[in-house]
Design a protein around this motif. Structure first.
Motif, PDB file in Angstrom:
ATOM      1  N   LEU A  94       0.577 -88.108  26.020  1.00  0.00           N
ATOM      2  CA  LEU A  94      -0.012 -86.841  25.563  1.00  0.00           C
ATOM      3  C   LEU A  94       0.964 -86.028  24.702  1.00  0.00           C
ATOM      4  O   LEU A  94       0.568 -85.085  24.030  1.00  0.00           O
ATOM      5  N   ARG A  95       2.256 -86.415  24.766  1.00  0.00           N
ATOM      6  CA  ARG A  95       3.243 -85.697  23.946  1.00  0.00           C
ATOM      7  C   ARG A  95       2.882 -85.749  22.465  1.00  0.00           C
ATOM      8  O   ARG A  95       3.282 -84.894  21.686  1.00  0.00           O
ATOM      9  N   LEU A  96       2.124 -86.773  22.085  1.00  0.00           N
ATOM     10  CA  LEU A  96       1.749 -86.906  20.672  1.00  0.00           C
ATOM     11  C   LEU A  96       0.665 -85.904  20.265  1.00  0.00           C
ATOM     12  O   LEU A  96       0.534 -85.574  19.095  1.00  0.00           O
ATOM     13  N   VAL A  97      -0.102 -85.455  21.261  1.00  0.00           N
ATOM     14  CA  VAL A  97      -1.291 -84.652  20.938  1.00  0.00           C
ATOM     15  C   VAL A  97      -1.000 -83.414  20.081  1.00  0.00           C
ATOM     16  O   VAL A  97      -1.661 -83.195  19.062  1.00  0.00           O
ATOM     17  N   PRO A  98       0.005 -82.597  20.448  1.00  0.00           N
ATOM     18  CA  PRO A  98       0.211 -81.389  19.634  1.00  0.00           C
ATOM     19  C   PRO A  98       0.623 -81.694  18.193  1.00  0.00           C
ATOM     20  O   PRO A  98       0.495 -80.843  17.319  1.00  0.00           O
ATOM     21  N   ILE A  99       1.136 -82.912  17.942  1.00  0.00           N
ATOM     22  CA  ILE A  99       1.563 -83.242  16.580  1.00  0.00           C
ATOM     23  C   ILE A  99       0.407 -83.812  15.772  1.00  0.00           C
ATOM     24  O   ILE A  99       0.372 -83.698  14.556  1.00  0.00           O
ATOM     25  N   LEU A 100      -0.558 -84.405  16.461  1.00  0.00           N
ATOM     26  CA  LEU A 100      -1.625 -85.106  15.746  1.00  0.00           C
ATOM     27  C   LEU A 100      -2.426 -84.241  14.774  1.00  0.00           C
ATOM     28  O   LEU A 100      -2.843 -84.731  13.732  1.00  0.00           O
ATOM     29  N   PRO A 101      -2.669 -82.944  15.075  1.00  0.00           N
ATOM     30  CA  PRO A 101      -3.395 -82.142  14.072  1.00  0.00           C
ATOM     31  C   PRO A 101      -2.719 -82.144  12.710  1.00  0.00           C
ATOM     32  O   PRO A 101      -3.373 -81.911  11.692  1.00  0.00           O
ATOM     33  N   ILE A 102      -1.407 -82.425  12.668  1.00  0.00           N
ATOM     34  CA  ILE A 102      -0.740 -82.516  11.368  1.00  0.00           C
ATOM     35  C   ILE A 102      -1.227 -83.751  10.627  1.00  0.00           C
ATOM     36  O   ILE A 102      -1.298 -83.783   9.402  1.00  0.00           O
ATOM     37  N   VAL A 103      -1.588 -84.780  11.395  1.00  0.00           N
ATOM     38  CA  VAL A 103      -2.049 -86.010  10.761  1.00  0.00           C
ATOM     39  C   VAL A 103      -3.452 -85.821  10.169  1.00  0.00           C
ATOM     40  O   VAL A 103      -3.802 -86.432   9.175  1.00  0.00           O
ATOM     41  N   ILE A 104      -4.244 -84.955  10.797  1.00  0.00           N
ATOM     42  CA  ILE A 104      -5.581 -84.674  10.254  1.00  0.00           C
ATOM     43  C   ILE A 104      -5.408 -83.692   9.095  1.00  0.00           C
ATOM     44  O   ILE A 104      -4.899 -82.599   9.272  1.00  0.00           O
ATOM     45  N   PRO A 105      -5.845 -84.058   7.892  1.00  0.00           N
ATOM     46  CA  PRO A 105      -5.662 -83.163   6.747  1.00  0.00           C
ATOM     47  C   PRO A 105      -6.334 -81.818   6.995  1.00  0.00           C
ATOM     48  O   PRO A 105      -7.402 -81.763   7.594  1.00  0.00           O
ATOM     49  N   LEU A 533     -11.722 -90.659   5.255  1.00  0.00           N
ATOM     50  CA  LEU A 533     -10.860 -91.509   4.423  1.00  0.00           C
ATOM     51  C   LEU A 533      -9.445 -90.925   4.336  1.00  0.00           C
ATOM     52  O   LEU A 533      -8.441 -91.637   4.482  1.00  0.00           O
ATOM     53  N   MET A 534      -9.375 -89.593   4.100  1.00  0.00           N
ATOM     54  CA  MET A 534      -8.052 -88.944   4.015  1.00  0.00           C
ATOM     55  C   MET A 534      -7.276 -89.139   5.310  1.00  0.00           C
ATOM     56  O   MET A 534      -6.084 -89.435   5.304  1.00  0.00           O
ATOM     57  N   SER A 535      -7.973 -88.943   6.442  1.00  0.00           N
ATOM     58  CA  SER A 535      -7.297 -89.102   7.731  1.00  0.00           C
ATOM     59  C   SER A 535      -6.831 -90.545   7.896  1.00  0.00           C
ATOM     60  O   SER A 535      -5.744 -90.785   8.424  1.00  0.00           O
ATOM     61  N   ALA A 536      -7.657 -91.483   7.421  1.00  0.00           N
ATOM     62  CA  ALA A 536      -7.277 -92.890   7.554  1.00  0.00           C
ATOM     63  C   ALA A 536      -6.031 -93.197   6.728  1.00  0.00           C
ATOM     64  O   ALA A 536      -5.137 -93.919   7.177  1.00  0.00           O
ATOM     65  N   VAL A 537      -5.978 -92.641   5.509  1.00  0.00           N
ATOM     66  CA  VAL A 537      -4.806 -92.890   4.649  1.00  0.00           C
ATOM     67  C   VAL A 537      -3.554 -92.344   5.325  1.00  0.00           C
ATOM     68  O   VAL A 537      -2.518 -93.020   5.408  1.00  0.00           O
ATOM     69  N   THR A 538      -3.642 -91.117   5.844  1.00  0.00           N
ATOM     70  CA  THR A 538      -2.489 -90.544   6.526  1.00  0.00           C
ATOM     71  C   THR A 538      -2.155 -91.342   7.772  1.00  0.00           C
ATOM     72  O   THR A 538      -0.988 -91.598   8.075  1.00  0.00           O
ATOM     73  N   GLY A 539      -3.217 -91.751   8.494  1.00  0.00           N
ATOM     74  CA  GLY A 539      -3.011 -92.552   9.705  1.00  0.00           C
ATOM     75  C   GLY A 539      -2.258 -93.833   9.372  1.00  0.00           C
ATOM     76  O   GLY A 539      -1.356 -94.245  10.104  1.00  0.00           O
ATOM     77  N   ALA A 540      -2.621 -94.453   8.239  1.00  0.00           N
ATOM     78  CA  ALA A 540      -1.932 -95.672   7.822  1.00  0.00           C
ATOM     79  C   ALA A 540      -0.459 -95.360   7.548  1.00  0.00           C
ATOM     80  O   ALA A 540       0.425 -96.147   7.904  1.00  0.00           O
ATOM     81  N   GLY A 541      -0.216 -94.192   6.929  1.00  0.00           N
ATOM     82  CA  GLY A 541       1.160 -93.766   6.668  1.00  0.00           C
ATOM     83  C   GLY A 541       1.938 -93.614   7.962  1.00  0.00           C
ATOM     84  O   GLY A 541       3.092 -94.051   8.081  1.00  0.00           O
ATOM     85  N   VAL A 542       1.299 -93.019   8.959  1.00  0.00           N
ATOM     86  CA  VAL A 542       1.957 -92.829  10.254  1.00  0.00           C
ATOM     87  C   VAL A 542       2.237 -94.186  10.893  1.00  0.00           C
ATOM     88  O   VAL A 542       3.318 -94.408  11.453  1.00  0.00           O
ATOM     89  N   ALA A 543       1.252 -95.099  10.780  1.00  0.00           N
ATOM     90  CA  ALA A 543       1.438 -96.419  11.379  1.00  0.00           C
ATOM     91  C   ALA A 543       2.644 -97.128  10.754  1.00  0.00           C
ATOM     92  O   ALA A 543       3.468 -97.712  11.460  1.00  0.00           O
ATOM     93  N   VAL A 544       2.747 -97.040   9.421  1.00  0.00           N
ATOM     94  CA  VAL A 544       3.891 -97.656   8.743  1.00  0.00           C
ATOM     95  C   VAL A 544       5.188 -97.000   9.215  1.00  0.00           C
ATOM     96  O   VAL A 544       6.179 -97.677   9.523  1.00  0.00           O
TER      97      VAL A 544
END
Lengths: 557, 350
Positions: A94-105, A533-544
């Protein structure tokens, strides 16, 4: 000082001077150009902008938006930082949760809230109207287009930034400090107030300062949601003045001036309040040990935040993206994938993804060495006082000054000779470099400061030269920071909206600006698919980033 | 040189290199208008692409793209749809920087059209379709530059779920039941809407705007956005809705449309830009716009500039785009538009 010593200093100056000059040209010159224009012809820009009938309303709304969204962000951010430090072991993810809104454009997040909370067809409003006490309402009860909700949504979006600063501060506090306090007889609460909070001061001040400035320059929510009810803030006024026919750059510059002044004051204020940053060296032999153990309530708090700030708006976007037109009345036979097919067939969307990714990557690659150079100058070159001060101020400015101002400044600067870059990707890259310089610099600077100089001294004592020390000690130690900064900058840039909206041309678009155009045209279902799509692109960036930097790279943000 | 120095040097070098790269990245193909029409068609094929900026409906622009690319395989059409407030500054910047992106531009802003005739924004249009007697060039072309391309008539729009009885007069919109559920356009930076508000204030019944305020309308950037808001049920009624509501009806959206007794309409005029990077393809597109195939695409559910084009016009009427008057440019200068905007905001955004 020996002659040799002063020669060495001059050599250093000559090495760093071009860096400072380029930074000065990129960061400061557009601001000077804007102000010059605003003051021309008897300050015509100021008279035009501040002679408007609605200027008082605009100023009040700007201040209210900044202040109240800051309060929301500080409370939520600090509570979340504390909660994540007390998460039960099994709930660590859950530590990731507060950071995830940054991943959502932010544009996706804002339209997600609109789909949920629009007074008519907003899905949550429809559910609320099923409750007995609201059953007689035909719209509402929540109006996402009102200033109150614009503030709440902005507050949520700033929470992640405050959280980042505060939790980073907490994690950097060495367990030795806490143990020392406890051995000296301090209670848990006493330790928190006497040790943790004072050591958190830089994080809190930085977090509050950054959130205040982001709130003041807030653009996305007021622009996308505020138009229905005439909600205006200075940042949207700048955009409107710079997108009139004929373009009124002078009034746009004047509209942005209060933001520039406050930005500069906050940047200076932070420096004064923090004083000598080496006092905050927190590296020790032991890492932060949470005071008082774990609590299931911490998990509940984090999960609720995740649901409200992340899951719900995303659900709203997903539902709208699967329907032929946005409607409160859903049925299974309406569901369609046509909007996702339209992502390919609609002109410009694929190009905008490519432009976003390419310009972001180039900008990040330029920023990392600049940030490293500046951080080194500031930490290791105490002797170059003037250059250090200049570098410090120039690299801090883009943090203090809203992106929309750089957008307008760049549009003005690069639509005139000698460098006409209008409509090129180069101007997008340049403005992205400017926007990211503070992140590139601050993150590497903080890491260098926290590291102290004992590692390098140890290396020197062991016989290594400066280059060997840099390559074998400093850089490996900075690697996680550099990778985190690359991840953060890439994520922030693929979302970038405010500055991009000013410097884009009709056919050189990034994802956020094209999404805004479709939003303005009322193509809500396509907008929803683009947001995914934007979220997916950023998500891919995070995955990399996670592949390269390790699974916990996000936590190092 | 030690590592930090190398890094610093690399950093400044990289930034400088980027600037220099930017310097050299000009735009525009540098192509020139060919002599005869056949040569223009050949040159257009060599250019291979054409870009139009327009305030027309996105659906119609998409249809135009498909129809044009079918007629001229090998030439791709890019359209950019926005409001005049979005597009006009771009046209001006592209002209002043010489970094043309658009080849053809389509607008309804009478004031801007009039002002731009005094500038070098437009090239002369040489498309042969202009000579079609049914098009009536004498009526439809301004100073050999701006050519009438399409027209719209605004009418009453409603959401059939929430207003099943529909609307028949502008006064129906003022029903207190519709408070907060009426959608109207923001005239900010859009002279066409300023013209519209001035006209309907008279034609929709005396002081219509003062009466419209009482239902606390919601504000949208354009008629196209209002159509979507009607479809979604975000608003239930609109007194100045665009006829592209009919297109949404065909997609199954619960919306209705009717013309009031004195509807307000506006024609679109297009011009080939002097800064067009593809001047030959621009002329080809201008020509195509005025053919029956071009009109069937761009004027679907709107008014055509040619008679009897299937899918265009108002059912039961022979009205064409030529019947819709362009606004009076003298009343639509930037100062007058800005002043109206301020008054309008006082009324509707307070």
């Amino acid at each position: 000082m020996t002659g040799l010593g002063s020669k060495a200093i001059w050599r250093q100056r000559l090495i760093y001077l071009p860096l400072i000059l380029v930074l000065g040209y990129l960061v400061v010159w557009p601001l000077i150009k804007l102000q010059t224009l605003a003051f021309e012809n008897g300050a015509r820009g100021y008279r035009s902008q501040y002679g408007r009938a609605d200027i008082l309303d605009t100023l009040q709304t700007t201040a209210a938006l900044a202040f109240f969204s800051l309060v929301i962000a500080m409370v939520c951010g600090t509570v979340l930082a504390f909660a994540t430090s007390r998460l039960p072991r099994r709930m660590g993810f859950l530590r990731l949760v507060p950071i995830l809104p940054i991943v959502i454009p932010s544009v996706a997040n804002v339209v997600g809230f609109a789909f949920l909370l629009s007074p008519g067809p907003g899905y949550i409003n429809i559910l609320l109207r099923m409750l007995p006490w609201w059953s007689d309402l035909q719209s509402g009860p929540v109006n996402v287009y009102s200033p109150t909700w614009i503030i709440i949504i902005t507050g949520f979006s700033l929470t992640s930034f405050v959280y980042l600063f505060v939790s980073a501060g907490m994690q950097n506090i060495s367990g030795e400090h806490l143990e020392a306090a406890q051995i000296s007889g301090s209670t848990t609460i006493g330790t928190f107030f006497k040790i943790v909070l004072p050591l958190l001061r830089p994080s809190l001040i930085y977090g509050a300062g950054v959130a205040l400035l982001l709130g003041l320059g807030q653009f996305t929510a007021p622009l996308l949601l505020g138009q229905n009810e005439g909600v205006k803030v200075l940042a949207t006024e700048m955009y409107l003045r710079a997108s009139e026919s004929p373009i009124n750059f002078a009034a746009a510059a004047a509209a942005g001036s209060p933001l520039v002044v406050v930005g500069i004051l906050v940047v200076f204020g932070q420096k004064v309040l923090l004083g000598n940053q080496s006092r905050f060296v927190t590296h020790g032999g032991k890492s932060f040990a949470p005071v008082g153990g774990s609590s299931p309530w911490a998990a509940v708090i984090v999960a609720v935040y995740g649901l409200v700030a992340l899951v719900l708006p995303l659900a709203g976007v997903i539902i709208v993206s699967l329907t032929p037109y946005w409607s409160g009345e859903l049925s299974w036979d309406l569901f369609t994938l046509a909007n996702y097919e339209a992502l390919i067939s609609t002109p410009g969307i694929v190009d905008s993804v490519v432009t976003s990714v390419v310009t972001s990557i180039i900008a990040v690659l330029i920023c990392v060495p600049i940030g490293f150079g500046v951080a080194n100058l500031m930490v290791r070159r105490q002797d170059l006082k003037i250059l250090r001060t200049l570098a410090d101020l120039v690299t801090a400015l883009p943090m203090g000054i809203p992106a929309v101002i750089f957008g307008v400044g760049f549009l003005l600067t690069y639509t005139e000779p000698p460098l006409i870059l209008y409509g090129t990707k180069a101007v997008i890259v340049l403005v992205y470099v400017v926007l990211m310089i503070p992140f590139a610099t601050r993150m590497q600077l903080t890491a260098l400061i926290s590291m102290g100089d004992k590692y390098e001294e140890a290396s020197a004592v062991s016989g290594a030269g400066p280059v060997a020390t840099m390559l074998r000690v400093t850089l490996p130690m900075l690697r996680p920071t550099i990778l985190s900064s690359i991840a953060l900058m890439f994520i922030l840039l693929t979302h970038e909206f405010a500055a991009s909206l000013m410097v884009r041309s009709a056919t050189t678009q990034v994802m956020g600006t094209l999404l805004y155009d479709h939003w303005s045209n009322g193509s809500y279902t396509l907008v929803a698919a683009m947001a995914i799509l934007m979220s997916a692109v950023t998500g891919a960036g995070v995955a990399v980033a996670m592949l390269v930097g390790g699974r916990n790279v996000l936590e190092k943000l | 040189m030690s590592f930090p120095k190398i890094k610093a040097a690399v950093a400044s070098g990289a930034a400088l290199a980027l600037i220099l790269t930017g310097c050299s990245s000009g735009s525009g193909s540098g192509s020139e208008l060919a002599g005869s029409w056949d040569e223009i068609v050949t040159a257009a094929r060599d250019e291979g692409s054409v870009t139009i900026y327009s305030t027309h409906s996105p659906d119609n622009l998409e249809a135009l793209k498909k129809a044009f690319e079918a007629e001229y395989p090998g030439i791709s059409l890019t359209y950019v749809r926005g409001t005049d407030a979005d597009i006009l500054p771009k046209i001006e910047v592209e002209n002043s920087t010489g970094s043309g992106v658009a080849d053809v531009h389509m607008t309804t802003d009478a004031g801007w059209i009039s002002r731009s005739l005094e500038t070098d924004y437009s090239a002369e249009v040489v498309a042969p379709a202009i000579e079609n007697p049914e098009y009536d060039a004498a009526e439809s072309v301004i100073e050999d530059k701006f050519f009438l391309t399409s027209a719209t008539v605004f009418g009453l729009g409603w959401n059939t779920t929430n207003v099943p009885e529909g609307l028949s007069t502008p006064d129906d919109v003022l029903n207190p039941r519709l408070q907060g559920k009426v959608g109207i356009q923001n005239p900010n930076g859009i002279a066409t809407y300023v013209d519209m508000y001035r006209k309907i204030d008279v034609d929709y019944g005396a002081d219509f705007l003062d009466r419209l305020v009482t239902v606390k309308p919601r504000v949208y950037p354009s008629a196209v956005a209002i159509t979507q808001a009607l479809a979604s049920g975000e608003v239930w009624a609109a007194p100045m809705a665009a006829s592209n509501i009919v297109t949404e009806q065909d997609k199954g959206a619960p919306v209705g449309f009717a013309l009031p007794e004195k509807p307000w309409g506006v024609p679109w005029y297009s011009h080939v830009l002097a800064s067009a990077p593809n001047p030959n393809a621009a002329q080809l597109l201008a020509d195509f716009l005025l053919t029956p195939a071009g009109q069937a695409a761009i004027s679907a559910d709107y008014l055509s500039v040619l008679p009897d084009v299937p899918g265009t016009g108002v059912p039961g009427s022979t009205v064409t785009a030529q019947d819709v008057e362009l606004g009076d440019p003298d009343t639509l200068d930037p100062e007058s538009v800005e002043q109206f905007q301020a008054e309008w905001e006082q009324k509707f955004l307070r």
